[in-house]
Design an enzyme around this catalytic site. Structure first.
Site, PDB file in Angstrom:
ATOM      1  N   GLU A 255       0.607  -1.157   0.045  1.00 33.63           N
ATOM      2  CA  GLU A 255       0.086  -0.010  -0.072  1.00 33.63           C
ATOM      3  C   GLU A 255       0.909   1.339  -0.082  1.00 33.63           C
ATOM      4  O   GLU A 255       1.991   1.200   0.410  1.00 33.63           O
ATOM      5  CB  GLU A 255      -1.125  -0.047   1.314  1.00 33.63           C
ATOM      6  N   LYS A 312     -10.232   0.423  -1.374  1.00 35.87           N
ATOM      7  CA  LYS A 312     -10.432  -0.079  -0.202  1.00 35.87           C
ATOM      8  C   LYS A 312     -11.891   0.406   0.170  1.00 35.87           C
ATOM      9  O   LYS A 312     -12.520   1.386  -0.033  1.00 35.87           O
ATOM     10  CB  LYS A 312      -9.620   1.045   0.672  1.00 35.87           C
ATOM     11  N   CYS A 363      -4.734  -3.484   4.099  1.00 39.70           N
ATOM     12  CA  CYS A 363      -4.283  -3.086   5.339  1.00 39.70           C
ATOM     13  C   CYS A 363      -5.577  -3.411   6.301  1.00 39.70           C
ATOM     14  O   CYS A 363      -5.852  -4.414   6.536  1.00 39.70           O
ATOM     15  CB  CYS A 363      -3.898  -1.860   5.557  1.00 39.70           C
TER      16      CYS A 363
END
Length: 491
Positions: A255, A312, A363
């Site tokens: 990321e 995301k 994440c």
């Protein structure tokens, strides 16, 4: 009070990176024993102490991240808010502890409290669920049956059963029900072991993970996007120089490696992809033509550059999306870094890359059940977690996140590639074992041949159904306790 505080800290002590999974049911047993027969108000108080004693040290990485500039208040605040949900669970557990089969209902109530705090406020905060203490051990195989909800439920049921066995120690004839509560999840976990598939029934892929490293600056990294980009380009170039080690199918970078406008151009990435001769999977901050900011993972082709992307789904509150901006400025440096909130998406992350259907979560996404469930249901044969953990120094945060990836691997029967800027990057097999792992704050590339799998576990097929079933059971048990005559009822 001392007992529940000690139990909360014991639950933390059993959490990753320590492989002491068996401490979780023991800690929960002490908690359940204290709540047995109490009023809801007392259950709330004891639950608050238990939750705070567990979550405060577990979330110590927040202090490592923000403490130097903002003091202990963000750390204490998040731990306290999350402990309130444990307190609500404690109140409900105290109510249902008088019902027959109390260990089952108490466990269901606790799972319901976990589900609530995973959803609210601001999208929830699933960190610290009981299931995430079980990245090794007897209960991990149960993830393939019903995901995190079933694993949390198993730990809580065993804990409740142990508490009841201790209470009934002098009356052996009444051991049957609590003994079943202890043995059924343990036997179930053992019975599931042979069914945790690791065979490459959809082939294999030879992949590389690039960890370019980052300076250990804490908040000083906030405006060092160029350093992250340069470090990972250099690491990828080193990987290209090592091509004598054999051809690859694709390469995963972490990321926040790039930062792209609507045109999505990056000559450095295109050059590295051309050197490697295979597509990259790379994370970065993107700006759409309408000005929307996106945290995204992009497939970067050697010939055509940026292609399909995953955006995301679960944004970090007070970082990627910032509620109450005037107040948030007191506890978050991201208010000034991002003048507008990032925009999430709700589409599963599945990228066709190097002939592989790759499921992607970024994440924080890995803490949520829906991200990889959706990707695997859409046909992903391999999973990846690009992440940037460089903010958190040498804390336990990266290892806690790796534990979540290990559970997701078993839950969906897929290998998982964890690509972190500064560690811990890892190759996780479908049974949750870690076959390669980097150290923190080192530049290191991993190369592995990983199995691709197309069969779906029961947990994948059921999706959120096990969680909602347990929530209904827990809420129903609390409702039953309100009108049932107030008397002690043993199983």
């Amino acid at each position: 009070m001392l007992a529940v505080v000690a139990a909360g800290f014991a639950l933390y002590a059993g959490s990753p990176p320590r492989e002491l999974w068996w401490l979780a049911p023991i800690a929960f047993a002490v908690f359940a024993a204290v709540l047995r027969g109490r009023k809801a108000r007392a259950g709330f108080g004891y639950g608050l102490l238990f939750g705070f004693a567990f979550l405060l040290p577990l979330l110590g990485w927040l202090q490592d991240f923000l403490g130097a500039d903002f003091g202990p208040w963000p750390w204490l605040g998040v731990a306290a808010v999350q402990a309130l949900f444990v307190a609500l669970g404690g109140a409900g557990m105290a109510r249902v502890s008088r019902l027959p089969g109390a260990p089952v209902w108490m466990a269901a109530v606790f799972v319901a409290a976990e589900a609530l705090r995973s959803a609210v406020p601001f999208g929830g905060f699933p960190w610290g669920r009981l299931a995430f203490t079980q990245d090794t051990g007897l209960f991990l195989p149960l993830a393939a049956l019903g995901g995190t909800a079933v694993v949390s439920f198993a730990v809580a049921v065993v804990g409740g059963g142990l508490a009841e066995l201790a209470r009934r120690a002098r009356t052996p004839r009444r051991w049957a029900a609590p003994l079943a509560a202890v043995l059924v999840p343990v036997v179930g976990g053992l019975a599931m072991l042979p069914f945790i598939g690791t065979d490459p029934n959809a082939g294999t892929a030879r992949v590389a993970i690039v960890q370019g490293n980052a300076p250990n600056l804490g908040l000083g990294l906030l405006y060092e996007d160029g350093v992250l980009h340069a470090n990972h380009i250099a690491a990828a170039q080193q990987l290209a120089a090592d091509q004598a080690k054999g051809p690859l199918d694709f390469v995963v970078l972490p990321e926040q490696v790039g930062s792209w406008g609507p045109s999505q151009t990056d000559p450095d990435l295109s050059g590295v992809a051309a050197q490697l001769g295979v597509p990259l999977v790379v994370g970065g901050l993107g700006k759409d033509p309408d000005g929307s900011l996106r945290n995204q993972i992009v497939r970067w082709d050697p010939a055509t550059g940026a292609g399909d992307r995953y955006v995301k789904q679960h944004l970090v509150p007070f970082a990627e999306t910032i509620p109450m901006r005037p107040v948030a400025r007191l506890v978050s440096p991201f208010v000034d870094r991002f003048r507008s909130d990032m925009v999430p998406d709700d589409k599963p992350g599945v990228l066709d890359v190097g002939g592989v259907r790759l499921g992607v979560g970024i994440c924080y996404d890995v803490a949520y059940d829906d991200v990889f469930t959706g990707a695997t249901q859409e046909g992903a044969t391999l999973l990846a977690v690009p992440t940037n953990n460089a903010w958190y120094g040498h804390s336990e945060m990266s290892y806690q996140q790796l534990a979540m990836s290990r559970l997701r691997a078993v839950e969906h029967g897929r290998a998982v590639l964890v690509a972190a800027t500064s560690g811990v990057s890892a190759v996780v097999q479908p049974d949750g074992t870690v076959t390669q792992q980097t150290e923190l704050f080192t530049a290191q590339n991993l190369i592995a041949e990983v199995p691709l799998r197309s069969t779906q576990t029961l947990a994948t097929r059921l999706g959120s159904a096990p969680m909602w079933t347990l929530v209904v059971l827990g809420v129903g048990a609390v409702a039953l306790s309100w009108w049932r005559p107030r008397r002690t009822a043993d199983a």
